[in-house]
Design a protein around this motif. Structure first.
Motif, PDB file in Angstrom:
ATOM      1  N   VAL A  19      41.913  46.175  37.176  1.00  0.00           N
ATOM      2  CA  VAL A  19      40.605  46.285  37.581  1.00  0.00           C
ATOM      3  C   VAL A  19      40.240  46.505  39.207  1.00  0.00           C
ATOM      4  CG1 VAL A  19      38.372  44.911  37.886  1.00  0.00           C
ATOM      5  CG2 VAL A  19      39.633  44.908  35.726  1.00  0.00           C
ATOM      6  N   VAL A  21      38.586  46.405  42.709  1.00  0.00           N
ATOM      7  CA  VAL A  21      37.426  45.690  43.201  1.00  0.00           C
ATOM      8  C   VAL A  21      37.233  46.371  44.565  1.00  0.00           C
ATOM      9  CG1 VAL A  21      36.833  43.481  44.225  1.00  0.00           C
ATOM     10  CG2 VAL A  21      38.111  43.761  41.897  1.00  0.00           C
ATOM     11  N   ASP A  36      34.913  37.285  40.672  1.00  0.00           N
ATOM     12  CA  ASP A  36      33.547  37.859  39.837  1.00  0.00           C
ATOM     13  C   ASP A  36      33.836  39.072  39.021  1.00  0.00           C
ATOM     14  OD1 ASP A  36      32.151  35.515  41.367  1.00  0.00           O
ATOM     15  OD2 ASP A  36      31.282  37.069  42.601  1.00  0.00           O
ATOM     16  N   ALA A  37      35.023  39.600  39.132  1.00  0.00           N
ATOM     17  CA  ALA A  37      35.301  40.805  38.749  1.00  0.00           C
ATOM     18  C   ALA A  37      35.936  40.370  37.357  1.00  0.00           C
ATOM     19  CB  ALA A  37      35.962  41.787  39.409  1.00  0.00           C
TER      20      ALA A  37
END
Length: 89
Positions: A19, A21, A36-37
């Protein structure tokens, strides 16, 4: 070594999710953005800082990065990084 192979045997077939960010590593809030991701701070992780450390502008930013990484890593996690030292090149 054989003992090292035994330690890593549980990783065979392991899969990961990557992921991206968007964060400025010189800002203290980047660790929260990672969490938070969807980063699970309760599970062991492998964090790679490849081609990064030598570009950090100063000691305070580098120490801040390591402090944030320590806060994100669960027991059993690994961190790997590389850096060039001008006196050795």
């Amino acid at each position: 070594t054989e003992s090292h192979a035994k330690k890593l045997a549980h990783l065979r077939g392991a899969k990961c999710k990557r992921v991206e960010v968007d964060a400025d590593l010189s800002e203290a809030r980047w660790g929260r953005l990672v969490a938070d991701a969807g980063f699970d701070m309760e599970r062991p992780a492998f964090i790679l800082a490849e081609g990064l450390l030598m570009y950090l502008p100063d000691k305070d930013v580098t120490e801040g990065l390591f402090k944030q990484v320590r806060g994100l890593m669960a027991p059993g996690s690994w961190f790997m990084g590389c850096a060039f030292v001008s006196g050795l090149v």
